[in-house]
Design a protein around this motif. Structure first.
Motif, PDB file in Angstrom:
ATOM      1  N   ALA A  83     -22.911  67.582  36.245  1.00  0.00           N
ATOM      2  CA  ALA A  83     -22.089  66.246  36.603  1.00  0.00           C
ATOM      3  C   ALA A  83     -22.285  65.761  37.913  1.00  0.00           C
ATOM      4  O   ALA A  83     -22.463  64.423  37.885  1.00  0.00           O
ATOM      5  CB  ALA A  83     -20.406  66.520  36.792  1.00  0.00           C
ATOM      6  N   ALA A  84     -22.597  66.561  38.853  1.00  0.00           N
ATOM      7  CA  ALA A  84     -23.156  65.818  40.142  1.00  0.00           C
ATOM      8  C   ALA A  84     -24.539  65.191  39.860  1.00  0.00           C
ATOM      9  O   ALA A  84     -24.807  64.068  40.470  1.00  0.00           O
ATOM     10  CB  ALA A  84     -23.194  66.838  41.181  1.00  0.00           C
ATOM     11  N   ALA A  85     -25.425  66.160  39.223  1.00  0.00           N
ATOM     12  CA  ALA A  85     -26.682  65.520  38.977  1.00  0.00           C
ATOM     13  C   ALA A  85     -26.740  64.228  38.004  1.00  0.00           C
ATOM     14  O   ALA A  85     -27.646  63.227  38.278  1.00  0.00           O
ATOM     15  CB  ALA A  85     -27.725  66.595  38.290  1.00  0.00           C
ATOM     16  N   THR A  86     -25.915  64.084  37.202  1.00  0.00           N
ATOM     17  CA  THR A  86     -25.757  63.065  36.207  1.00  0.00           C
ATOM     18  C   THR A  86     -25.294  61.701  37.093  1.00  0.00           C
ATOM     19  O   THR A  86     -25.504  60.612  36.992  1.00  0.00           O
ATOM     20  CB  THR A  86     -24.753  63.197  35.116  1.00  0.00           C
ATOM     21  N   ALA A  87     -24.128  62.048  37.985  1.00  0.00           N
ATOM     22  CA  ALA A  87     -23.866  60.750  39.027  1.00  0.00           C
ATOM     23  C   ALA A  87     -25.010  60.245  39.673  1.00  0.00           C
ATOM     24  O   ALA A  87     -25.139  58.960  39.734  1.00  0.00           O
ATOM     25  CB  ALA A  87     -22.721  61.351  39.636  1.00  0.00           C
ATOM     26  N   VAL A  88     -25.726  61.282  40.191  1.00  0.00           N
ATOM     27  CA  VAL A  88     -27.032  60.787  41.033  1.00  0.00           C
ATOM     28  C   VAL A  88     -27.716  59.938  40.239  1.00  0.00           C
ATOM     29  O   VAL A  88     -28.361  58.832  40.402  1.00  0.00           O
ATOM     30  CB  VAL A  88     -27.466  61.955  41.684  1.00  0.00           C
ATOM     31  N   ARG A  89     -28.157  60.417  38.929  1.00  0.00           N
ATOM     32  CA  ARG A  89     -29.102  59.931  38.042  1.00  0.00           C
ATOM     33  C   ARG A  89     -28.607  58.562  37.620  1.00  0.00           C
ATOM     34  O   ARG A  89     -29.284  57.699  37.545  1.00  0.00           O
ATOM     35  CB  ARG A  89     -29.354  60.711  36.818  1.00  0.00           C
ATOM     36  N   GLU A  90     -27.462  58.520  37.319  1.00  0.00           N
ATOM     37  CA  GLU A  90     -26.694  56.981  37.292  1.00  0.00           C
ATOM     38  C   GLU A  90     -26.995  56.264  38.102  1.00  0.00           C
ATOM     39  O   GLU A  90     -27.339  54.899  37.998  1.00  0.00           O
ATOM     40  CB  GLU A  90     -25.257  56.967  36.670  1.00  0.00           C
ATOM     41  N   LYS A  91     -26.645  56.460  39.463  1.00  0.00           N
ATOM     42  CA  LYS A  91     -26.996  55.410  40.601  1.00  0.00           C
ATOM     43  C   LYS A  91     -28.387  55.400  40.860  1.00  0.00           C
ATOM     44  O   LYS A  91     -28.799  54.142  40.808  1.00  0.00           O
ATOM     45  CB  LYS A  91     -26.441  56.356  41.820  1.00  0.00           C
ATOM     46  N   GLU A  92     -29.167  56.337  40.379  1.00  0.00           N
ATOM     47  CA  GLU A  92     -30.619  56.004  40.587  1.00  0.00           C
ATOM     48  C   GLU A  92     -31.258  55.010  39.402  1.00  0.00           C
ATOM     49  O   GLU A  92     -31.870  54.078  39.907  1.00  0.00           O
ATOM     50  CB  GLU A  92     -31.542  57.304  40.265  1.00  0.00           C
ATOM     51  N   LEU A  93     -30.599  55.171  38.250  1.00  0.00           N
ATOM     52  CA  LEU A  93     -31.066  54.142  37.179  1.00  0.00           C
ATOM     53  C   LEU A  93     -30.484  52.902  37.527  1.00  0.00           C
ATOM     54  O   LEU A  93     -31.332  51.834  37.261  1.00  0.00           O
ATOM     55  CB  LEU A  93     -30.496  54.498  35.789  1.00  0.00           C
ATOM     56  N   ALA A  94     -29.075  52.616  38.299  1.00  0.00           N
ATOM     57  CA  ALA A  94     -28.324  51.449  38.602  1.00  0.00           C
ATOM     58  C   ALA A  94     -29.574  50.702  39.524  1.00  0.00           C
ATOM     59  O   ALA A  94     -29.966  49.511  39.132  1.00  0.00           O
ATOM     60  CB  ALA A  94     -27.273  51.366  38.918  1.00  0.00           C
TER      61      ALA A  94
END
Length: 297
Positions: A83-94
């Motif tokens: 979940a934490a990695a996904t949140a970071v990834r979503e921010k990176e993608l944004a």
């Protein structure tokens, strides 16, 4: 005398019969005692083994319960990490999407401005302002563009040679900006590929770990349930064996008491019979002596 002889003969027969019956009874007592002692020993041994099985099942179940807790904790931790990695990834993608859009639009703006300047179009100010307002454009480039627009506006429509001279520097700067933006765009795309790959690798690893731990948990839970079932079965058998042992001891005690009583009764009976036969023999002998002494009596 004949009657006494008959009574003695009957007593001897009864003595033999009683001895025979007692021998059979004594054999039955010995057999029953041996049978019960064997069953009692087997029940005690069975109880000992069942108690060991119950203790082992308890110990195994406790260990398996700890393993289940550890697996549950591992799955929960992996879920949190994902979940934490996904949140970071979503921010990176944004961030990537925003920067990619800005750089792409900045490249397009520079290209349009270059074409507009070369064509000496009336849209030069507008196209340059589009470049100037791009977030990716640095302060120095903005200042140069502002200076060019100010000079152009004050001087009015420039002569051809003068326009070429003034716009040449802007075109060169725009080309450099465009190249810079394109380099940054390629670097951004490369970084995005790496970040995406790293996330997908981490996600796959965590999902594989969760799948394995979930499978292990299911298997461990099944094994724990089997331990609980084994314990319950052993406890039932232990209760039955305990009851059998108590019954065996009771029967053995009763049998031993009855056999001892019968042996005592038999001993008294044998003694009584022997005394009775002795008395009959003495009486018969006395009467025989009387007959010899007084044959005419």
């Amino acid at each position: 005398v004949s009657m006494l002889d008959a009574m003695a003969a009957k007593g001897k027969v009864d003595k033999v019969t009683e001895a025979t019956e007692f021998a059979k009874f004594h054999e039955w007592c010995d057999g029953m005692r041996m049978e019960k002692e064997t069953s009692i020993a087997e029940a005690a041994e069975q109880m000992e083994q069942l108690e060991a099985d119950i203790n082992k099942a308890n110990a195994d179940a406790a260990v398996l319960a700890e393993e289940i807790e550890e697996l549950e904790a591992a799955v929960a931790k992996a879920e949190e990490e994902l979940a934490a990695a996904t949140a970071v990834r979503e921010k990176e993608l944004a961030d990537y999407t925003s920067q990619h859009k800005d750089l792409s639009e900045s490249i397009s703006a520079c290209a349009r401005a270059i074409d507009t300047l070369k064509a000496r179009s009336e849209d030069v100010p507008q196209s340059l302002m589009q470049v100037k307002n791009r977030p990716a454009v640095d302060a120095y480039a903005r200042a140069v563009i502002s200076s060019f627009l100010a000079v152009s506006t004050e001087a009015g429509a420039p002569e051809a040679n003068a326009y070429e001279f003034q716009s040449a520097g802007i075109v060169a700067m725009l080309k450099k900006l465009k190249d810079k933006f394109m380099t940054e765009l390629r670097a951004l795309e490369t970084d995005e590929m790496k970040l995406k790959h790293n996330y997908e690798m981490l996600k796959q690893s965590l999902e594989d770990q969760m799948e394995a731990d979930t499978k292990d948990k299911a298997e461990t839970t099944t094994t724990k349930a089997e331990c609980t079932e084994t314990k319950a079965t052993a406890e039932g058998e232990l209760a039955s064996a305990t009851k059998d042992l108590a019954n065996g001891n009771s029967v053995l005690h009763t049998t031993s008491t009855d056999c001892m009583t019968s042996a005592s009764d038999h001993e008294m009976s044998v003694k009584g019979t022997a005394e009775e036969l002795k008395a009959l023999a003495m009486t018969s002998r006395f009467h025989r002596l009387l007959l010899v002494s007084w044959p005419m009596a």
